[in-house]
Design a protein around this motif. Sequence first.
Motif, PDB file in Angstrom:
ATOM      1  N   PHE A 196       9.830  -7.788  14.856  1.00  0.00           N
ATOM      2  CA  PHE A 196      10.072  -9.324  14.786  1.00  0.00           C
ATOM      3  C   PHE A 196      11.317  -9.374  15.293  1.00  0.00           C
ATOM      4  N   GLY A 197      11.645 -10.693  15.766  1.00  0.00           N
ATOM      5  CA  GLY A 197      13.041 -11.208  16.386  1.00  0.00           C
ATOM      6  C   GLY A 197      13.253 -12.491  15.694  1.00  0.00           C
ATOM      7  N   ILE A 198      14.215 -12.759  15.349  1.00  0.00           N
ATOM      8  CA  ILE A 198      14.769 -13.794  14.529  1.00  0.00           C
ATOM      9  C   ILE A 198      15.115 -15.207  15.749  1.00  0.00           C
ATOM     10  N   ALA A 199      14.283 -15.863  15.474  1.00  0.00           N
ATOM     11  CA  ALA A 199      14.214 -17.104  16.450  1.00  0.00           C
ATOM     12  C   ALA A 199      15.368 -18.299  15.918  1.00  0.00           C
ATOM     13  N   ALA A 200      15.181 -18.395  14.415  1.00  0.00           N
ATOM     14  CA  ALA A 200      16.233 -19.327  13.716  1.00  0.00           C
ATOM     15  C   ALA A 200      16.638 -18.723  12.336  1.00  0.00           C
ATOM     16  N   LYS A 201      17.777 -19.095  12.077  1.00  0.00           N
ATOM     17  CA  LYS A 201      18.085 -18.260  10.585  1.00  0.00           C
ATOM     18  C   LYS A 201      18.823 -19.619   9.892  1.00  0.00           C
TER      19      LYS A 201
END
Lengths: 427, 164
Positions: free
Chosen positions: B140-145
């Motif tokens: 997984f990569g975080i695109a928005a938090k």
Amino acid sequence: MNAFQRMNTALMIDESKKIFKVSRRAFVDPDILEAERAQIFDKCWLYLGHSSELAKPGDFVTRSVGGRNILFARDGKGDLKAMLNTCPHRGAQVCREKHGSAKSFQCFYHGWVFGLDGTLRSQPGETSYAEDFKARSTSSMQQVARFESYRDLNFICFDKGVESLSDYLGPVKEYLDVICDQAEMGMTIVGGTQEYSMRANWKLLTENSIDGYHALTTHATYLDYLKATTGGLAQVAFEGSARDLGKGHAVLEYKAPWGRPVAQWIPSWGEEGKRELSRLYDGLVARFGKQLADRIATFNRNLFIFPNLVINDIMAITVRTFYPEAPDLMKVTSWALAPKGESPEFRKRRLDNFLEFLGPGGFATPDDIEALESCQRAYRQAGDEAWNDISKGMPKAQPLADDEEQMRIFWREWDRRIAEAQGLSAC
Amino acid sequence: MSHGGRATRADCEDFLYREAALLDEWRLDEWLALFVEGATYEVPTTGAGVDADSAEELFLIADDYARLQHRVKRLNKTGAHSEWPRSHTVRAINNVRILEQDGEELTVASTFITYRSKADITDAFFGRHLHTLRITPGGFGIAAKRTLLDASSLRPQGRVSIIP
């Protein structure tokens, strides 16, 4: 023996020796807080809110000002009202929402209903009351003793006999004009309110808000950020001076290298941003002439209005108030002020500028909080002989923005109101 | 996690727990590496709606990828006085739900309680995280938090100098 008798004085001033000291007791003693409530917060004009927050009839906000719950509303005629948000019947808080729009206000306890201007309209069991009950002024929500405004900034005062807001502000008005005139269509509060607290005495934030001396050390990481990420700063040095505006009010006016949405360009805003800022600047020149336009566009202002209103027109504009909950705890509220009709790009840049520096998640304010709380911990441990030094710049004819004259201005007025009321004054 | 297939809640939990551990241990460079290029990190004000737009409203934090990188760079310096010396933190992540999965991108909601302790004062932060996760070859990569603080105000916490 109360705090003042123990302290003898809160200030130690010797102009000839350039000594200006403040007792650390002034930040911790409950007796002093009581005196501040009576002599300052019950007697000075206090900021309530901006007219733009109540756009249409029925709009309201509730907030605590000077230790009292206030209902700030726009009535059916479009007039602004400032009322004590407590039911005249038994005291419950009438309006319990933070903001909204209403046709009337109903106290949930016994169901009394008030108009948008606070007038009692009906109460259950009306026939059980005297015939003229509803007409009595004591049956309606109480208006705050004084309520006046300047350039859409609304103030209240709990002292009926206080001088007019206009007289109280005096030369401050010139600076409010300079700040508000950057907008052609008036100013507005941007949505979103930062409500936070600091475990420190409220006067520490007064000092910090107008402290040009701490920026290079406390905020070194913020300045590193500006240098590293904005494609370079404007070719402008930190340079400016402090001015005494009377009655405890003070201002720093200075140039600084950060970008100003009205109107100092920085490279990261690009050519399109440069054209937009030129258009804004040309508009200022057309309206005010070059000299005033330059002042509006390229100078920053940290404006302090006694006792607890800060309007900083810097990389964005913040309006900030803060009140003591206890000697070592304050509640802070910050808003962002911006020109109405600003382009979406510059509104975004303004908010970016604001957040980079200001507020609980910014790259600067948390470190201010750390500093203020650190000071407060030391004051708690202090004996009667512990003093803060506020003498920087005393030998100069014109103290600079990174001197401490503006804090001395605050403390002299504080002392006049507090210590003199106790029959004591600076020695 | 199976590529091309659907991510499970357990995949998401593993990822969110790991993220929390990196933050608890102040391994901020590794935390930053969880984000994909162009990612955003936002914390609206305490009274804001779920859909608040940081271009129009004042937030507490509204980082684009460049500012997020700098946030980490700054927090790694001893000049970030609020967090130096380091505060002690524990993040508990709960109630993990996959709200939506569209191809390689998922929206994951979780609740959190974060304790921060420093100088004999302990503050609690609580609320909801909304992660937009992207399935990449490396996981997984975080695109928005987006972190929604579920308090009526930031009192008495005062600051969000940690990543809650």
